[in-house]
Every structure is written in structure tokens, then in C-alpha cells.
Design an enzyme around this catalytic site. Structure first.
Site, PDB file in Angstrom:
ATOM      1  N   GLY A  10       0.810  -1.208   0.000  1.00 29.97           N
ATOM      2  CA  GLY A  10       0.000   0.000   0.000  1.00 29.97           C
ATOM      3  C   GLY A  10       0.846   1.261   0.000  1.00 29.97           C
ATOM      4  N   TYR A  73      -8.806  -2.022   4.855  1.00 27.25           N
ATOM      5  CA  TYR A  73      -9.838  -2.044   3.816  1.00 27.25           C
ATOM      6  C   TYR A  73     -10.287  -0.600   3.662  1.00 27.25           C
ATOM      7  CZ  TYR A  73     -14.064  -3.532   1.289  1.00 27.25           C
ATOM      8  OH  TYR A  73     -15.038  -3.724   0.341  1.00 27.25           O
ATOM      9  N   TYR A 137     -17.002   1.962   7.091  1.00 34.54           N
ATOM     10  CA  TYR A 137     -15.552   2.128   7.142  1.00 34.54           C
ATOM     11  C   TYR A 137     -15.132   2.713   8.488  1.00 34.54           C
ATOM     12  CZ  TYR A 137     -10.921   4.104   6.249  1.00 34.54           C
ATOM     13  OH  TYR A 137      -9.597   4.453   6.342  1.00 34.54           O
ATOM     14  N   TRP A 162      -7.024  11.763   4.296  1.00 33.83           N
ATOM     15  CA  TRP A 162      -6.769  12.193   2.906  1.00 33.83           C
ATOM     16  C   TRP A 162      -5.360  11.778   2.436  1.00 33.83           C
ATOM     17  CZ3 TRP A 162      -9.081  17.693   1.680  1.00 33.83           C
ATOM     18  CH2 TRP A 162     -10.376  17.783   2.192  1.00 33.83           C
TER      19      TRP A 162
END
Length: 309
Positions: A10, A73, A137, A162
Site C-alpha cells: 500500500g 480495507y 468504514y 486524505w
């Protein structure tokens, strides 16, 4: 020290890989589908026994002193339709890591989100501000935080917002693509927060490890300095990428502000998610760059072809 990094493919994991190459500590990078090596490989953190083998030293012959959990996730919209998928990664898998950290005496550094808050504040959120997630989430990420705390393991939780980088999928890369292809786009102006360069958060985590500041446990907020709307952010991305008025790219894309309700969604996104960073700056003695300065540096990297899809 031995450091286990999860979610290494990631954005944050990739940045940690970049900056830790010269470390005197041993970093083990793992992800769900990662090539096996003496310093990492494939690891399914939803598998409690696999996590215990990795942390205890059975897997690579070294017990882990620190776990940095970069896995999550993050598909906010899809999470509304698949609670189980979001919960197993954002909550239950985090519990696996926390349980192993508690059992083997490791420090767990876990990355969380501004979505644990309701987004209806008018001043920056403190670490102990009331939590009130409005979607799956945020709920599952908050449950992950609670699993860490309830495990009794030594931990640092970093809430961020962000997040972007030259790697993977994120708002910066999406806007750069759109402004290069279209003559006009609309971006919401009624959601306010602060962009976070993944490289800056990775640098903080790396510094804490390298300087041995592992006793300063607790919850911390981290984003870049400053405040903007998604519209402001998009304008900056466009202009720094050369697609503004009279930009060097030779193509101008008009960006117009719009309201969130013009983009119907099952998710109620925070209208205000600015994080107060007083604690992290005070405890670790760090200066945090302004979001515009970090954005400029990342886009310069992208211009030279350092990004990955």
C-alpha cells in the site's frame, strides 16, 4: 530491532520500504500477495495463527519488537455493501496483530482514520474528542482501535486523513488523470480537511523507530499542516501538474465547486475532518510540512515517472 510491516504494497507501506533501506534495524515487509524473501513475504493478517508465527519468530527466525500495521480495507463506498469484508481487515485482523503483540511483548503501531469522527465539528479534532463514525468504514476502523486498546498491548495509534502518494490509487492521481483528459470537472467544496502525504507519515513512524521512542504510547493525530476543501486540493493538483490557465501542459481543465449532495452516495462523508496535531508535535518534537509543500514534492516525483498504479 526487528520490525514487521503489514500492508507493505500500500501507499504507506511502500513509503516505509523506500526510507528504511539503510536502517540498521531489520524490517520485514509483508502483504497478502508478496514474494517470499528472507525479510518478508506473503502474510494473511486475518489468519491469527499465521500472525503469531510471524511475530513469535517461527516464520523468519526472529521475534518482532515492533509491528507497523499499514493494512486496511479502504474502499469506503464498497464497505457499505460488504460489512464483513471491511470488518475482518479493519477490526478482526487488527485484533490478531494486537493479540500477538501482547503475547510476545511487541509494540503495535497502528494506522487509523479521521472517519472515526462524525465530521460535524468546527474546530480541529483532538485525540480524545468524542467519536461518532457515520459509515461502515469508520465503524470498523474504530472497532480496530478498540481491539488494540483492549488487548493490553503496547501501542501507538496514528489517525490520519486524505492520504496520497505517488503509489497506488488516490485522489491526487485521479485528479491528475482527469484534468489531463477533460475540459471540465466538478469537485465538492463542502468537505474540509487536510491532505496527508504518505511519505511524511512514514517518516514520522520511521523516526520513532530509529530513535527508540517506543515508550511514548497512545493515540496521535497526523496530517500535513493547513486546511482545505477537496475543491481547493483539486485546484492545487491541477495547477502544479501544469493543467491550469496558461499551464505548460498546453491543456486547461476548468474545475468547478459543487455540493456533496450532487454526488449521491450511501456513505455520509465527514464535512469537517481537520485533526489537531499538537500532541504528536509536542511528544516527538517534529515539524510537519504544509500540505501544499508536500503536494508539490510528490507531484514533482510523479512528473519524473516515480508513480505506480
Amino acid at each position: 530491532m526487528n520490525i514487521l510491516v503489514t500492508g507493505a504494497n500500500g501507499q504507506l507501506g511502500h513509503e516505509l520500504g523506500n526510507i528504511s533501506s539503510d536502517s540498521g534495524n531489520c524490517f520485514y515487509f509483508t502483504d497478502l500477495d508478496m514474494a517470499e524473501s528472507p525479510r518478508g513475504g506473503s502474510l494473511d493478517i486475518t489468519d491469527a495463527s499465521a500472525v503469531r508465527e510471524a511475530v513469535s519468530g517461527v516464520r523468519w527466525g526472529s521475534r518482532m519488537d515492533v509491528i507497523v500495521n499499514c493494512a486496511a480495507y479502504t474502499d469506503v463506498d464498497r464497505a457499505e455493501e460488504d460489512y464483513a469484508a471491511a470488518d475482518i481487515v479493519n477490526h478482526k485482523a487488527v485484533g490478531n496483530l494486537a493479540g500477538a503483540a501482547a503475547e510476545y511483548g511487541a509494540l503495535l503501531m497502528h494506522v487509523s482514520t479521521d472517519y472515526v469522527f462524525g465530521g460535524d465539528a468546527s474546530v480541529p479534532y483532538l485525540e480524545d474528542s468524542p467519536v461518532a463514525p457515520t459509515g461502515v468504514y469508520g465503524v470498523t476502523k474504530l472497532d480496530g482501535e478498540r481491539a488494540v486498546i483492549e488487548s493490553g498491548c503496547r501501542h501507538m495509534i496514528f489517525r490520519t486523513a486524505w492520504l496520497y502518494s505517488p503509489y497506488g490509487k488516490n485522489f491526487v492521481k485521479t485528479i491528475r488523470r482527469l484534468v489531463s483528459e477533460k475540459d471540465s470537472i466538478n469537485v465538492v467544496f463542502d468537505q474540509v480537511g487536510t491532505p496527508t502525504c504518505a511519505g511524511d507519515l512514514a517518516a514520522l513512524i520511521y523516526m520513532i523507530i530509529e530513535k527508540g521512542m517506543l515508550d511514548r504510547t497512545g493515540i496521535y493525530h497526523f496530517s500535513n499542516e493547513g486546511v482545505c476543501s477537496w475543491y481547493d486540493f483539486a485546484i492545487a493538483i491541477r495547477d502544479l501538474s501544469g493543467y491550469g490557465q496558461d499551464g505548460p501542459a498546453g491543456h486547461f481543465c476548468r474545475i468547478s465547486p459543487c455540493h456533496s449532495d450532487e454526488f449521491p452516495s450511501k456513505v455520509k462523508r465527514p464535512h469537517y475532518s481537520v485533526l489537531d496535531k499538537t500532541r504528536v508535535k509536542s511528544v516527538f518534537g517534529v515539524e510537519i510540512p504544509h500540505w501544499m509543500d508536500s503536494l508539490k514534492a510528490v507531484i514533482e516525483k510523479m512528473q519524473y515517472g516515480s508513480s505506480q498504479d
